[in-house]
Motif scaffolding. Structure first.
Motif, PDB file in Angstrom:
ATOM      1  N   GLN A 139      60.940 -23.372   9.121  1.00 23.19           N
ATOM      2  CA  GLN A 139      60.404 -22.607   8.383  1.00 23.19           C
ATOM      3  C   GLN A 139      60.227 -23.179   6.989  1.00 23.19           C
ATOM      4  N   ARG A 140      61.120 -24.079   6.452  1.00 17.88           N
ATOM      5  CA  ARG A 140      60.671 -24.819   5.159  1.00 17.88           C
ATOM      6  C   ARG A 140      59.819 -25.994   5.551  1.00 17.88           C
ATOM      7  N   PHE A 141      59.521 -26.511   6.723  1.00 16.90           N
ATOM      8  CA  PHE A 141      58.503 -27.489   7.038  1.00 16.90           C
ATOM      9  C   PHE A 141      57.094 -26.884   7.029  1.00 16.90           C
ATOM     10  N   LEU A 142      57.111 -25.362   7.565  1.00 16.02           N
ATOM     11  CA  LEU A 142      55.744 -24.795   7.661  1.00 16.02           C
ATOM     12  C   LEU A 142      55.302 -24.541   6.138  1.00 16.02           C
ATOM     13  N   ARG A 143      56.420 -24.175   5.384  1.00 14.64           N
ATOM     14  CA  ARG A 143      55.770 -24.104   3.898  1.00 14.64           C
ATOM     15  C   ARG A 143      55.522 -24.976   3.195  1.00 14.64           C
ATOM     16  N   ARG A 144      55.973 -26.276   3.375  1.00 18.13           N
ATOM     17  CA  ARG A 144      55.685 -27.489   2.940  1.00 18.13           C
ATOM     18  C   ARG A 144      54.408 -28.014   3.153  1.00 18.13           C
ATOM     19  N   VAL A 145      53.933 -27.755   4.740  1.00 18.53           N
ATOM     20  CA  VAL A 145      52.657 -28.026   4.961  1.00 18.53           C
ATOM     21  C   VAL A 145      51.694 -27.129   4.692  1.00 18.53           C
ATOM     22  N   ARG A 146      51.823 -25.935   4.463  1.00 19.47           N
ATOM     23  CA  ARG A 146      51.171 -24.824   3.814  1.00 19.47           C
ATOM     24  C   ARG A 146      50.641 -25.433   2.487  1.00 19.47           C
ATOM     25  N   THR A 147      51.710 -25.809   1.664  1.00 17.94           N
ATOM     26  CA  THR A 147      51.460 -26.072   0.285  1.00 17.94           C
ATOM     27  C   THR A 147      50.529 -27.339   0.007  1.00 17.94           C
ATOM     28  N   GLN A 148      50.942 -28.303   1.090  1.00 14.21           N
ATOM     29  CA  GLN A 148      49.778 -29.396   0.997  1.00 14.21           C
ATOM     30  C   GLN A 148      48.308 -29.216   1.632  1.00 14.21           C
ATOM     31  N   LEU A 149      48.277 -28.223   2.527  1.00 15.52           N
ATOM     32  CA  LEU A 149      46.998 -27.741   3.109  1.00 15.52           C
ATOM     33  C   LEU A 149      46.062 -27.069   1.734  1.00 15.52           C
ATOM     34  N   LYS A 150      46.962 -26.285   0.785  1.00 15.56           N
ATOM     35  CA  LYS A 150      46.276 -25.507  -0.134  1.00 15.56           C
ATOM     36  C   LYS A 150      45.751 -26.577  -1.175  1.00 15.56           C
ATOM     37  N   ARG A 151      46.767 -27.663  -1.444  1.00 19.83           N
ATOM     38  CA  ARG A 151      46.440 -28.659  -2.440  1.00 19.83           C
ATOM     39  C   ARG A 151      45.226 -29.351  -1.991  1.00 19.83           C
ATOM     40  N   SER A 152      45.255 -29.595  -0.669  1.00 23.76           N
ATOM     41  CA  SER A 152      44.155 -30.561  -0.081  1.00 23.76           C
ATOM     42  C   SER A 152      42.781 -29.759  -0.274  1.00 23.76           C
ATOM     43  N   ILE A 153      42.777 -28.512   0.179  1.00 18.42           N
ATOM     44  CA  ILE A 153      41.493 -27.486   0.016  1.00 18.42           C
ATOM     45  C   ILE A 153      41.007 -27.480  -1.354  1.00 18.42           C
ATOM     46  N   GLN A 154      41.906 -27.330  -2.166  1.00 14.53           N
ATOM     47  CA  GLN A 154      41.620 -27.177  -3.661  1.00 14.53           C
ATOM     48  C   GLN A 154      40.867 -28.506  -4.170  1.00 14.53           C
ATOM     49  N   GLU A 155      41.363 -29.642  -3.685  1.00 12.32           N
ATOM     50  CA  GLU A 155      40.842 -31.050  -4.269  1.00 12.32           C
ATOM     51  C   GLU A 155      39.684 -30.911  -3.645  1.00 12.32           C
ATOM     52  N   GLN A 156      39.240 -30.842  -2.233  1.00 10.68           N
ATOM     53  CA  GLN A 156      38.148 -30.804  -1.816  1.00 10.68           C
ATOM     54  C   GLN A 156      36.981 -29.834  -2.348  1.00 10.68           C
ATOM     55  N   ILE A 157      37.378 -28.906  -2.709  1.00 14.20           N
ATOM     56  CA  ILE A 157      36.465 -27.778  -3.467  1.00 14.20           C
ATOM     57  C   ILE A 157      36.253 -28.348  -4.812  1.00 14.20           C
ATOM     58  N   ARG A 158      37.139 -28.818  -5.640  1.00 19.22           N
ATOM     59  CA  ARG A 158      36.912 -29.414  -6.927  1.00 19.22           C
ATOM     60  C   ARG A 158      35.895 -30.348  -6.861  1.00 19.22           C
ATOM     61  N   ALA A 159      36.144 -31.566  -5.725  1.00 18.47           N
ATOM     62  CA  ALA A 159      35.230 -32.612  -5.653  1.00 18.47           C
ATOM     63  C   ALA A 159      33.996 -32.434  -4.856  1.00 18.47           C
ATOM     64  N   GLY A 160      33.732 -31.559  -4.261  1.00 24.46           N
ATOM     65  CA  GLY A 160      32.829 -31.222  -3.188  1.00 24.46           C
ATOM     66  C   GLY A 160      31.764 -30.398  -3.910  1.00 24.46           C
ATOM     67  N   LYS A 161      30.682 -29.750  -3.138  1.00 31.24           N
ATOM     68  CA  LYS A 161      29.601 -28.942  -3.606  1.00 31.24           C
ATOM     69  C   LYS A 161      30.168 -27.466  -3.268  1.00 31.24           C
ATOM     70  N   ILE A 162      29.595 -26.667  -4.108  1.00 30.35           N
ATOM     71  CA  ILE A 162      29.759 -25.298  -3.865  1.00 30.35           C
ATOM     72  C   ILE A 162      29.651 -24.520  -2.673  1.00 30.35           C
ATOM     73  N   ALA A 163      28.543 -25.093  -1.920  1.00 27.40           N
ATOM     74  CA  ALA A 163      27.942 -24.796  -1.045  1.00 27.40           C
ATOM     75  C   ALA A 163      28.886 -25.177   0.393  1.00 27.40           C
ATOM     76  N   ASP A 164      29.780 -26.072   0.177  1.00 32.61           N
ATOM     77  CA  ASP A 164      30.620 -26.642   1.122  1.00 32.61           C
ATOM     78  C   ASP A 164      31.757 -25.798   1.191  1.00 32.61           C
ATOM     79  N   VAL A 165      32.186 -25.004   0.376  1.00 27.70           N
ATOM     80  CA  VAL A 165      33.383 -24.259   0.256  1.00 27.70           C
ATOM     81  C   VAL A 165      33.309 -23.202   1.405  1.00 27.70           C
ATOM     82  N   ASP A 166      32.342 -22.443   1.748  1.00 27.26           N
ATOM     83  CA  ASP A 166      32.305 -21.854   2.914  1.00 27.26           C
ATOM     84  C   ASP A 166      31.789 -22.327   4.314  1.00 27.26           C
ATOM     85  N   GLY A 167      32.613 -23.374   4.590  1.00 25.01           N
ATOM     86  CA  GLY A 167      32.655 -23.813   5.753  1.00 25.01           C
ATOM     87  C   GLY A 167      33.715 -24.716   6.370  1.00 25.01           C
TER      88      GLY A 167
END
Length: 435
Positions: free
Chosen positions: A20-48
């Motif tokens: 369970q701790r491993f899943l929470r750690r991976v989920r946190t890393q996923l959310k951080r990676s998604i936020q970085e991609q959205i911040r650096a990418g185009k807004i049209a790429d968010v819904d993809g």
């Protein structure tokens, strides 16, 4: 206070708590990676679809192992003439005499997650505490309208296709040679004429044969129904996306010297969420980006978000540019026109009066909805958060809002304010009366 005890058995050689701790750690890393991609990418790429890479080192579960550099151990080593203690032995199949560093160090590929559109939205909104009601609105599918899609053998009685059913019935009756009513009526007329004539043996024999033929035809008509269940066909309808209307969204952002990186980042987050909302609700949504300093111009998406140009502030130039583009490309009788403006409110008092005149006489008559977001400092939120006082631009728009209910206004001081403000601005609004 209740005490909950999890008595489920752990998987073989695994710890449920560690998993369970491993899943929470991976989920946190996923959310951080998604936020970085959205911040650096185009807004049209968010819904993809997004592919998120995680280091393989962080995907393994913790476990207990014996320390190699401590404790007391006894080894029995086979003798050899090639190696001495301390020599590094290459792995089998990798070789050792090439002199290249390739293959001398073990490595693992990164672990990749491929996320769907819905998963990206869930991760993007979860840590930002987006209310569930707005989540449903953002994921709302396009309106659909049933359209004819052929025929089916099952369906509602109200959808029976009479023409296709009778066509099938007619073909089946011809194929099975179902007796026609004209044949029965001809036999009945001949019987009546024979019975009215003399009762000679030939006539009686003919009458008997006609009665047998009539009985056979009537039984055949009963066996072969006029309309059989296999003949029935139903009109089939498939839901197909129905565009509500053509929609255009004008994004107006102040990029003058008073708008720092913090203010621009908050504006970008707001425009990302607004883009997702319109894209989900309309089949066709066009984006028009207008940035302004002391002069305004229509730009592409990259320039809108990442250009470093700066200067003075004249907000009315952005409204004039928007009005010009509407007149040229987006007639209000054919397009649903939306606008969102983000600014820190720093404007000349004389130009704020000019903005009031433009909004009241031109812009608000053409827009379905206009949202104004003023980005303020966190310290100012305690002062202006619950009052109508503020910059000259805010006061001018407050005057416009008293006359036009399709104008929404709010202030943003931190990233956590974006989603409550978005919900406040884009709930169902009363239909404004055109003047």
């Amino acid at each position: 206070m209740p005490i909950l005890i999890d008595r489920r058995l752990n998987p073989k050689d695994k710890s449920l708590g560690n998993r369970q701790r491993f899943l929470r750690r991976v989920r946190t890393q996923l959310k951080r990676s998604i936020q970085e991609q959205i911040r650096a990418g185009k807004i049209a790429d968010v819904d993809g679809h997004h592919t998120v890479s995680l280091p393989a080192k962080g995907t393994s579960e913790p476990s207990f192992r014996a320390a190699n550099d401590s404790g007391r151990r006894e080894y029995v080593m086979p003798g050899n003439r090639s190696f001495a203690p301390g020599d590094r032995v290459p792995k089998p199949g990798q070789g050792g005499g090439s002199g290249s560093s390739a293959g001398l160090h073990a490595s693992e590929d990164d672990f990749q997650f491929v996320l769907s559109r819905e998963e990206v939205l869930d991760l993007f909104f979860e840590d930002l505490e987006l209310p569930d009601l707005v989540k449903l609105n953002l994921k709302e599918i396009l309106a659909s309208k049933p359209r004819r899609a052929g025929y089916s053998v099952s369906g509602s009685p109200t959808n029976i296709s009479v023409a296709r059913t009778m066509r099938n019935s007619h073909g089946r009756r011809i194929a099975l040679r179902r007796p026609k009513r004209e044949e029965l009526e001809a036999i009945l007329r001949e019987l009546a004429s024979l019975e009215a004539g003399g009762a000679n043996p030939a006539a009686r024999q003919r009458i008997a044969s006609l009665r047998a033929e009539l009985d056979r035809l009537e039984r055949r008509r009963k066996v072969i129904a006029f309309v059989d269940p296999v003949d029935i066909r139903f009109n089939r309808f498939d839901p197909r996306p129905q565009p509500n209307a053509n929609a255009v969204m004008f994004c107006l952002m102040d990029v003058s010297g008073s708008m720092g990186e913090r203010e621009k980042d908050l504006a970008k987050r707001f425009f990302v969420l607004l883009h997702l909302f319109l894209k989900r609700r309309y089949e066709r949504t066009e984006l028009v980006f207008i940035r302004h300093t002391h002069e305004a111009q229509e730009v592409d998406e990259d320039t809108f978000f990442y250009s470093t140009q700066s200067g003075g502030t004249v907000v009315s130039t952005a409204l004039e540019e928007m009005h010009r583009i509407i007149k040229q490309r987006y007639p209000s009788q054919e397009w649903n026109i939306y606008a969102a403006q983000a600014s820190d409110g720093d404007n000349l008092p004389t130009d704020s009066e000019r903005c009031l005149t433009l909004m009241d006489s031109e812009i608000m008559r053409l827009c379905q909805y206009f949202a104004y977001v003023e980005i303020i400092d966190e310290r100012e939120s305690e002062i202006f958060g619950a009052t109508d006082n503020g910059t000259s631009l805010w006061r001018a728009y407050r005057t416009v809002k008293d006359r036009w209910p399709n104008l929404g206004m709010s202030r943003i001081a931190r990233a956590a304010d974006i989603y409550p403000v978005f919900r406040q601005l884009f709930t169902s609004q009363p239909v404004p009366q055109r003047r």
